[in-house]
Design a protein around this motif. Structure first.
Motif, PDB file in Angstrom:
ATOM      1  N   LEU A 149       0.833  -1.202   0.000  1.00 24.94           N
ATOM      2  CA  LEU A 149       0.000   0.000   0.000  1.00 24.94           C
ATOM      3  C   LEU A 149       0.864   1.247   0.000  1.00 24.94           C
ATOM      4  O   LEU A 149       1.993   1.252   0.490  1.00 24.94           O
ATOM      5  CB  LEU A 149      -0.915   0.003   1.225  1.00 24.94           C
ATOM      6  N   SER A 150       0.335   2.305  -0.552  1.00 24.95           N
ATOM      7  CA  SER A 150       1.059   3.564  -0.552  1.00 24.95           C
ATOM      8  C   SER A 150       1.043   4.173   0.844  1.00 24.95           C
ATOM      9  O   SER A 150       0.311   3.734   1.734  1.00 24.95           O
ATOM     10  CB  SER A 150       0.425   4.540  -1.553  1.00 24.95           C
ATOM     11  N   GLU A 151       1.844   5.204   1.040  1.00 26.39           N
ATOM     12  CA  GLU A 151       1.956   5.824   2.362  1.00 26.39           C
ATOM     13  C   GLU A 151       0.635   6.447   2.809  1.00 26.39           C
ATOM     14  O   GLU A 151       0.358   6.519   4.006  1.00 26.39           O
ATOM     15  CB  GLU A 151       3.050   6.890   2.331  1.00 26.39           C
ATOM     16  N   ASN A 152      -0.184   6.905   1.900  1.00 28.89           N
ATOM     17  CA  ASN A 152      -1.433   7.579   2.242  1.00 28.89           C
ATOM     18  C   ASN A 152      -2.614   6.623   2.339  1.00 28.89           C
ATOM     19  O   ASN A 152      -3.751   7.075   2.533  1.00 28.89           O
ATOM     20  CB  ASN A 152      -1.743   8.649   1.196  1.00 28.89           C
ATOM     21  N   SER A 153      -2.390   5.322   2.216  1.00 34.28           N
ATOM     22  CA  SER A 153      -3.481   4.350   2.227  1.00 34.28           C
ATOM     23  C   SER A 153      -3.271   3.347   3.357  1.00 34.28           C
ATOM     24  O   SER A 153      -2.161   2.857   3.570  1.00 34.28           O
ATOM     25  CB  SER A 153      -3.563   3.610   0.892  1.00 34.28           C
ATOM     26  N   THR A 154      -4.346   3.075   4.083  1.00 35.82           N
ATOM     27  CA  THR A 154      -4.279   2.094   5.157  1.00 35.82           C
ATOM     28  C   THR A 154      -4.926   0.772   4.762  1.00 35.82           C
ATOM     29  O   THR A 154      -4.623  -0.264   5.341  1.00 35.82           O
ATOM     30  CB  THR A 154      -4.981   2.634   6.423  1.00 35.82           C
ATOM     31  N   THR A 155      -5.813   0.794   3.780  1.00 39.19           N
ATOM     32  CA  THR A 155      -6.445  -0.424   3.271  1.00 39.19           C
ATOM     33  C   THR A 155      -6.435  -0.380   1.743  1.00 39.19           C
ATOM     34  O   THR A 155      -6.224   0.677   1.148  1.00 39.19           O
ATOM     35  CB  THR A 155      -7.900  -0.549   3.757  1.00 39.19           C
ATOM     36  N   ASN A 169     -10.591  -7.760   1.589  1.00 41.67           N
ATOM     37  CA  ASN A 169     -10.314  -6.325   1.646  1.00 41.67           C
ATOM     38  C   ASN A 169     -11.551  -5.432   1.654  1.00 41.67           C
ATOM     39  O   ASN A 169     -11.404  -4.210   1.744  1.00 41.67           O
ATOM     40  CB  ASN A 169      -9.438  -5.930   0.455  1.00 41.67           C
ATOM     41  N   ASP A 190      -8.706   2.079  -0.087  1.00 43.95           N
ATOM     42  CA  ASP A 190      -8.320   3.482  -0.062  1.00 43.95           C
ATOM     43  C   ASP A 190      -7.586   3.883  -1.328  1.00 43.95           C
ATOM     44  O   ASP A 190      -7.497   5.077  -1.644  1.00 43.95           O
ATOM     45  CB  ASP A 190      -7.425   3.774   1.151  1.00 43.95           C
TER      46      ASP A 190
END
Length: 220
Positions: free
Chosen positions: A37-43, A112, A46
């Motif tokens: 996941l990217s840094e700005n995504s928690t799931t 997910n 997102d």
């Protein structure tokens, strides 16, 4: 043996390419979903490409496009191979790969997304699986292609000033280039165009290539 090895490799390449083209969007989604996941995504949901509405739209499109694409492939196989056993040998692995990818997609969605979000997605996956399961085992050739083939194989009446032998030579050349339908593997390449008859009305030499050597491609 070398010819058999090359032909088997070509068949395997056809199976993989057909499966990848049929499920291109689903395979691309699974590849992107498998990355961290990217840094700005928690799931996963997102991520912009994995938002529930976009996933549902992807599956709704696949529910129609995948069966249509596979049906077109079956028609072409029936047209050029004209052998149900050979068609099944090629198509069954394609269908199995499609089912495996749909199972993987379902597992990814269930892991997910919430139950409410995943329910319509799983219904689309189930409908797609059913449509692929119900594809006919031996699709007939396209009516348009079959009609064009019949028209090309049957020369019309002799034109004024053209001897009947010219039409006979043209029919002979077309038969030499026609796909062999004796149960063997045939070339999928189009036959070269028939050269026009010279002004004196005498047809040129056929010059057709020799027919392919029949081999048992799938012997144990």
């Amino acid at each position: 043996r070398d010819l058999e090895t090359q032909l088997k490799a070509a068949c395997e390449n056809f199976i993989v390419r057909t499966y990848e083209q049929a499920l291109a969007t689903i395979i691309a989604f699974l590849q992107r979903a498998s990355k961290p996941l990217s840094e700005n995504s928690t799931t996963l949901q997102d991520m912009d490409f994995a938002k529930p509405d976009k996933v549902q739209a992807l599956l709704a499109n696949a529910e129609t496009s995948v069966p249509e694409f596979l049906t077109m492939i079956r028609r072409r196989m029936a047209l050029y191979l004209a052998n149900q056993q050979t068609e099944a040998i090629l198509f069954n692995p394609i269908r199995a790969n499609v089912f495996a990818a749909l199972t993987q997609m379902g597992n990814c969605l269930e892991a997910n997304y919430s139950q409410d979000q995943v329910a319509p997605m799983l219904r689309s996956l189930s409908a797609l699986r059913t449509a692929v399961t119900n594809l006919p085992s031996a699709a007939p050739p396209s009516p348009t292609l079959a009609a064009n083939g019949d028209a090309a194989a049957a020369p019309g009446p002799a034109a004024e000033g053209v001897p009947a032998t010219a039409h006979a030579g043209q029919a002979e050349r077309q038969q030499l280039h026609a796909p062999q339908r004796d149960g063997g593997v045939v070339s999928l390449e189009a036959a070269p165009p028939t050269p026009p008859a010279p002004d004196n009305g005498v047809p040129p030499e056929p010059g057709a290539p020799p027919p392919p050597v029949p081999v048992d491609l799938f012997e144990e």
